[in-house]
Design a protein around this motif. Structure first.
Motif, PDB file in Angstrom:
ATOM      1  N   GLU A  55      12.518  10.571   4.773  1.00 30.55           N
ATOM      2  CA  GLU A  55      13.134   9.604   3.878  1.00 30.55           C
ATOM      3  C   GLU A  55      14.107   8.695   4.624  1.00 30.55           C
ATOM      4  N   LEU A  56      14.813   9.225   5.606  1.00 31.27           N
ATOM      5  CA  LEU A  56      15.695   8.381   6.423  1.00 31.27           C
ATOM      6  C   LEU A  56      14.892   7.292   7.129  1.00 31.27           C
ATOM      7  N   VAL A  57      13.710   7.657   7.615  1.00 28.43           N
ATOM      8  CA  VAL A  57      12.837   6.678   8.266  1.00 28.43           C
ATOM      9  C   VAL A  57      12.398   5.617   7.269  1.00 28.43           C
ATOM     10  N   ARG A  58      11.966   6.057   6.103  1.00 32.23           N
ATOM     11  CA  ARG A  58      11.470   5.110   5.101  1.00 32.23           C
ATOM     12  C   ARG A  58      12.569   4.160   4.635  1.00 32.23           C
ATOM     13  N   LYS A  59      13.801   4.654   4.555  1.00 35.45           N
ATOM     14  CA  LYS A  59      14.916   3.792   4.155  1.00 35.45           C
ATOM     15  C   LYS A  59      15.163   2.685   5.167  1.00 35.45           C
ATOM     16  N   GLU A  60      14.782   2.929   6.416  1.00 32.49           N
ATOM     17  CA  GLU A  60      14.930   1.910   7.456  1.00 32.49           C
ATOM     18  C   GLU A  60      13.691   1.038   7.586  1.00 32.49           C
ATOM     19  N   GLY A  61      12.710   1.247   6.698  1.00 34.34           N
ATOM     20  CA  GLY A  61      11.501   0.432   6.717  1.00 34.34           C
ATOM     21  C   GLY A  61      10.374   0.984   7.552  1.00 34.34           C
ATOM     22  N   GLY A  62      10.539   2.213   8.059  1.00 35.56           N
ATOM     23  CA  GLY A  62       9.499   2.822   8.874  1.00 35.56           C
ATOM     24  C   GLY A  62       8.535   3.652   8.050  1.00 35.56           C
ATOM     25  N   THR A  63       7.606   4.309   8.744  1.00 37.62           N
ATOM     26  CA  THR A  63       6.580   5.121   8.096  1.00 37.62           C
ATOM     27  C   THR A  63       6.681   6.552   8.588  1.00 37.62           C
ATOM     28  N   ALA A  64       6.887   7.471   7.652  1.00 44.40           N
ATOM     29  CA  ALA A  64       6.984   8.889   8.005  1.00 44.40           C
ATOM     30  C   ALA A  64       6.556   9.738   6.821  1.00 44.40           C
ATOM     31  N   THR A  65       5.919  10.858   7.123  1.00 42.39           N
ATOM     32  CA  THR A  65       5.460  11.813   6.121  1.00 42.39           C
ATOM     33  C   THR A  65       5.905  13.206   6.534  1.00 42.39           C
ATOM     34  N   ALA A  66       6.355  13.990   5.555  1.00 43.69           N
ATOM     35  CA  ALA A  66       6.802  15.349   5.831  1.00 43.69           C
ATOM     36  C   ALA A  66       5.646  16.333   5.673  1.00 43.69           C
ATOM     37  N   HIS A  67       5.675  17.373   6.497  1.00 42.84           N
ATOM     38  CA  HIS A  67       4.649  18.427   6.426  1.00 42.84           C
ATOM     39  C   HIS A  67       5.300  19.754   6.770  1.00 42.84           C
ATOM     40  N   ARG A  68       5.051  20.768   5.945  1.00 40.98           N
ATOM     41  CA  ARG A  68       5.604  22.090   6.205  1.00 40.98           C
ATOM     42  C   ARG A  68       4.623  22.934   7.022  1.00 40.98           C
ATOM     43  N   ALA A  69       5.135  23.619   8.047  1.00 44.38           N
ATOM     44  CA  ALA A  69       4.307  24.543   8.819  1.00 44.38           C
ATOM     45  C   ALA A  69       5.193  25.543   9.534  1.00 44.38           C
ATOM     46  N   ASP A  70       4.707  26.767   9.617  1.00 45.50           N
ATOM     47  CA  ASP A  70       5.312  27.801  10.451  1.00 45.50           C
ATOM     48  C   ASP A  70       4.489  27.846  11.727  1.00 45.50           C
ATOM     49  N   ILE A  71       5.064  27.369  12.822  1.00 43.50           N
ATOM     50  CA  ILE A  71       4.252  27.198  14.023  1.00 43.50           C
ATOM     51  C   ILE A  71       4.040  28.498  14.794  1.00 43.50           C
ATOM     52  N   THR A  72       4.557  29.606  14.272  1.00 36.67           N
ATOM     53  CA  THR A  72       4.197  30.889  14.863  1.00 36.67           C
ATOM     54  C   THR A  72       2.872  31.404  14.304  1.00 36.67           C
ATOM     55  N   VAL A  73       2.308  30.665  13.336  1.00 28.79           N
ATOM     56  CA  VAL A  73       1.030  31.036  12.713  1.00 28.79           C
ATOM     57  C   VAL A  73      -0.043  30.054  13.183  1.00 28.79           C
ATOM     58  N   GLU A  74      -1.061  30.558  13.855  1.00 34.76           N
ATOM     59  CA  GLU A  74      -2.060  29.685  14.481  1.00 34.76           C
ATOM     60  C   GLU A  74      -2.763  28.791  13.466  1.00 34.76           C
ATOM     61  N   ASP A  75      -3.139  29.331  12.315  1.00 38.63           N
ATOM     62  CA  ASP A  75      -3.836  28.524  11.312  1.00 38.63           C
ATOM     63  C   ASP A  75      -2.963  27.382  10.811  1.00 38.63           C
ATOM     64  N   GLU A  76      -1.665  27.618  10.718  1.00 37.02           N
ATOM     65  CA  GLU A  76      -0.772  26.553  10.261  1.00 37.02           C
ATOM     66  C   GLU A  76      -0.599  25.479  11.333  1.00 37.02           C
ATOM     67  N   CYS A  77      -0.705  25.866  12.594  1.00 34.88           N
ATOM     68  CA  CYS A  77      -0.687  24.864  13.666  1.00 34.88           C
ATOM     69  C   CYS A  77      -1.930  23.992  13.602  1.00 34.88           C
TER      70      CYS A  77
END
Length: 267
Positions: A55-77
């Motif tokens: 949201e901070l990026v979008r407020k400055e006019g940029g493009t960003a999307t959030a994604h949740r992942a636990d990177i200790t889990v291979e499938d989530e990576c």
């Protein structure tokens, strides 16, 4: 903004922020990449924190999307790449910025603490690289930036799990760089020193029951340049390594430390 990453698509792993803390490396990298023209997928274990960065990026006019992942889990990576392709179309840059600080002398350190240090600091980073590298190899282009620590360049008897896992990140970075250089992919690492970040100052202050100001002053006194660095110093280094300005640089470990590793050891 000069557009150093204009048209580039980037994944920033660990791009959220500790609630209530000052800006850390991950969020600073997200903002820096976006300000230079990149579209960013902000990955974090805490979706709300990732969304705050986006949201901070979008407020400055940029493009960003959030994604949740636990990177200790291979499938989530693997899911990180799927999400990136869905929202970005392709991936030019992977930035890895997740770590923990397992502390303890060798004789006092539990095996679970040792394993956790390597799982988070090393294995998870390998898993995100493993997920994204086939895509980059197919495109014959890509830049990976791993965040390590000066701890990987120094000895530290009371932080053996931390120093050893960070040194392993350096070795992994060099091995990946050599393996994938023929495919047009660059892999580099940043080793931050005494930084005024949540992990560097806020966490030790809480653990010691000290004020943030006291901890920051003690750390600054250890740096030859006389002050700590900031998250923006790390972000600037990451921006350089991710950009075409570093097109002939791969396999390097860049110390961003004000000279600390020239004179000191971990304490």
């Amino acid at each position: 903004m000069s557009g150093r990453l204009q048209g580039r698509r980037a994944i920033v792993v660990g791009g959220g922020q500790t609630p209530g803390a000052t800006t850390g490396n991950g969020r600073a990298v997200v903002l820096s990449f976006a300000r230079e023209g990149a579209q960013v997928l902000v990955v974090d274990r805490d979706l709300d924190s990732a969304e705050e960065s986006a949201e901070l990026v979008r407020k400055e006019g940029g493009t960003a999307t959030a994604h949740r992942a636990d990177i200790t889990v291979e499938d989530e990576c693997a899911g990180i790449l799927d999400a990136a392709l869905a929202v970005l179309g392709h991936v030019d840059v992977l930035h890895n910025n997740v770590g923990v600080v397992p502390a303890g002398r060798t004789e006092d350190l539990g095996a679970q603490t040792w394993r956790q240090g390597f799982e988070v600091n090393l294995t998870s980073m390998w898993l995100t690289c493993k997920a994204v590298l086939p895509h980059m190899r197919q495109r014959r282009s890509g830049a990976i930036v791993n965040i390590s620590s000066m701890a990987g360049l120094l000895a530290g008897g009371e932080a053996i799990a931390y120093t050893t896992s960070k040194a392993a990140v350096h070795a992994m970075t060099r091995s990946l760089a050599l393996e994938y250089a023929p495919h047009g992919i660059r892999v580099n690492c940043i080793a931050p020193g005494m930084m005024d970040t949540p992990m560097g100052v806020d966490a030790p202050a809480r653990a010691e029951g000290s004020s943030r100001e006291d901890v920051a002053a003690k750390r600054a006194a250890l740096v030859p340049m006389g002050h700590q660095g900031t998250c923006w110093d790390v972000a600037n280094a990451a921006l350089f390594l991710a950009s075409q300005e570093a097109a002939f640089i791969t396999g390097t470990v860049l110390a961003v430390d004000g000279g600390f590793t020239l004179t000191s050891r971990m304490s």
